[in-house]
Each structure stands twice: as structure tokens, then as C-alpha cells.
Write a protein that holds these residues in place. Structure first.
Motif, PDB file in Angstrom:
ATOM      1  N   UNK A  35       2.486  14.848 -13.483  1.00 20.76           N
ATOM      2  CA  UNK A  35       1.413  15.402 -14.310  1.00 20.76           C
ATOM      3  C   UNK A  35       1.201  16.876 -14.010  1.00 20.76           C
ATOM      4  N   UNK A  36       1.339  17.270 -12.748  1.00 17.33           N
ATOM      5  CA  UNK A  36       1.185  18.684 -12.387  1.00 17.33           C
ATOM      6  C   UNK A  36       2.344  19.514 -12.914  1.00 17.33           C
ATOM      7  N   UNK A  37       3.550  18.981 -12.857  1.00 16.92           N
ATOM      8  CA  UNK A  37       4.737  19.737 -13.253  1.00 16.92           C
ATOM      9  C   UNK A  37       4.879  19.858 -14.764  1.00 16.92           C
ATOM     10  N   UNK A  38       4.446  18.853 -15.509  1.00 16.15           N
ATOM     11  CA  UNK A  38       4.606  18.864 -16.965  1.00 16.15           C
ATOM     12  C   UNK A  38       3.369  18.281 -17.640  1.00 16.15           C
ATOM     13  N   UNK A  39       2.284  19.055 -17.702  1.00 11.78           N
ATOM     14  CA  UNK A  39       1.061  18.512 -18.306  1.00 11.78           C
ATOM     15  C   UNK A  39       1.206  18.197 -19.794  1.00 11.78           C
ATOM     16  N   UNK A  40       2.108  18.875 -20.498  1.00 14.46           N
ATOM     17  CA  UNK A  40       2.273  18.587 -21.926  1.00 14.46           C
ATOM     18  C   UNK A  40       2.870  17.206 -22.143  1.00 14.46           C
ATOM     19  N   UNK A  41       3.673  16.731 -21.193  1.00 15.40           N
ATOM     20  CA  UNK A  41       4.236  15.382 -21.306  1.00 15.40           C
ATOM     21  C   UNK A  41       3.110  14.351 -21.296  1.00 15.40           C
ATOM     22  N   UNK A  42       2.137  14.553 -20.428  1.00 20.65           N
ATOM     23  CA  UNK A  42       1.003  13.644 -20.357  1.00 20.65           C
ATOM     24  C   UNK A  42       0.242  13.650 -21.671  1.00 20.65           C
ATOM     25  N   UNK A  43       0.020  14.825 -22.240  1.00 20.37           N
ATOM     26  CA  UNK A  43      -0.681  14.906 -23.523  1.00 20.37           C
ATOM     27  C   UNK A  43       0.103  14.219 -24.631  1.00 20.37           C
ATOM     28  N   UNK A  95       0.841  -1.203   0.000  1.00 23.64           N
ATOM     29  CA  UNK A  95       0.000   0.000   0.000  1.00 23.64           C
ATOM     30  C   UNK A  95       0.875   1.252   0.000  1.00 23.64           C
ATOM     31  N   UNK A  96       1.906   1.256   0.829  1.00 24.32           N
ATOM     32  CA  UNK A  96       2.798   2.416   0.890  1.00 24.32           C
ATOM     33  C   UNK A  96       3.525   2.613  -0.437  1.00 24.32           C
ATOM     34  N   UNK A  97       3.974   1.533  -1.049  1.00 24.46           N
ATOM     35  CA  UNK A  97       4.670   1.637  -2.336  1.00 24.46           C
ATOM     36  C   UNK A  97       3.725   2.156  -3.417  1.00 24.46           C
ATOM     37  N   UNK A  98       2.493   1.676  -3.415  1.00 25.31           N
ATOM     38  CA  UNK A  98       1.506   2.142  -4.398  1.00 25.31           C
ATOM     39  C   UNK A  98       1.175   3.609  -4.199  1.00 25.31           C
ATOM     40  N   UNK A  99       1.045   4.044  -2.947  1.00 21.34           N
ATOM     41  CA  UNK A  99       0.769   5.451  -2.671  1.00 21.34           C
ATOM     42  C   UNK A  99       1.909   6.336  -3.159  1.00 21.34           C
ATOM     43  N   UNK A 100       3.148   5.899  -2.927  1.00 22.43           N
ATOM     44  CA  UNK A 100       4.305   6.680  -3.375  1.00 22.43           C
ATOM     45  C   UNK A 100       4.337   6.777  -4.900  1.00 22.43           C
ATOM     46  N   UNK A 101       4.081   5.667  -5.577  1.00 21.39           N
ATOM     47  CA  UNK A 101       4.089   5.676  -7.044  1.00 21.39           C
ATOM     48  C   UNK A 101       2.987   6.576  -7.587  1.00 21.39           C
ATOM     49  N   UNK A 102       1.813   6.492  -6.999  1.00 23.23           N
ATOM     50  CA  UNK A 102       0.695   7.324  -7.451  1.00 23.23           C
ATOM     51  C   UNK A 102       0.976   8.802  -7.206  1.00 23.23           C
ATOM     52  N   UNK A 103       1.521   9.126  -6.042  1.00 17.76           N
ATOM     53  CA  UNK A 103       1.868  10.519  -5.742  1.00 17.76           C
ATOM     54  C   UNK A 103       2.921  11.041  -6.708  1.00 17.76           C
ATOM     55  N   UNK A 104       3.880  10.208  -7.075  1.00 22.32           N
ATOM     56  CA  UNK A 104       4.905  10.611  -8.036  1.00 22.32           C
ATOM     57  C   UNK A 104       4.282  10.894  -9.398  1.00 22.32           C
TER      58      UNK A 104
END
Length: 61
Positions: free
Chosen positions: A36-44, A22-31
Motif C-alpha cells: 500500500x505504501x509503494x503503490x497507493x493507486x493500486x489500492x484505490x 501469529x508470525x505468519x499473520x504479522x508477515x502478511x500484514x506487513x507485506x
């Protein structure tokens, strides 16, 4: 170490594994959220990339 499932405490090695996963999944999701917040164009750009399976779905009429 204990873990609660439906309000019932569960003890033992399985509880340890569930908690660490659970902790590993939370860390991966937060990353992923931070990226996505820092570089939204990368996601697009990633969304717009053609799928490797698209060559199998090429239907000619």
C-alpha cells in the motif's frame, strides 16, 4: 516453547501453533502495508472495482 496469554505461560503444541500463526499473520500484514505504501493507486483501483455481488443488488425502480 511457551506462549503467554494474559500473563500466564502456556506450553505445548497449541502454543507452537498460535505462535507460528501469529508470525505468519504479522508477515502478511506487513507485506500488505508495504504494498500500500509503494503503490497507493493500486489500492484505490482495487477499492473502485465493482463487487461480484453487485449484479444481485441491481434494483430497478
Amino acid at each position: 516453547m511457551s506462549f503467554n496469554i494474559g500473563g500466564l505461560p502456556v506450553n505445548g503444541i497449541i502454543a507452537d501453533i498460535v505462535k507460528s500463526n501469529r508470525e505468519a499473520n504479522e508477515q502478511a500484514l506487513n507485506q500488505m502495508v508495504r504494498e500500500a505504501k509503494n503503490d497507493p493507486t493500486k489500492t484505490l483501483r482495487e477499492i473502485q472495482q465493482p463487487s461480484p455481488f453487485s449484479q444481485f443488488l441491481d434494483i430497478k425502480i
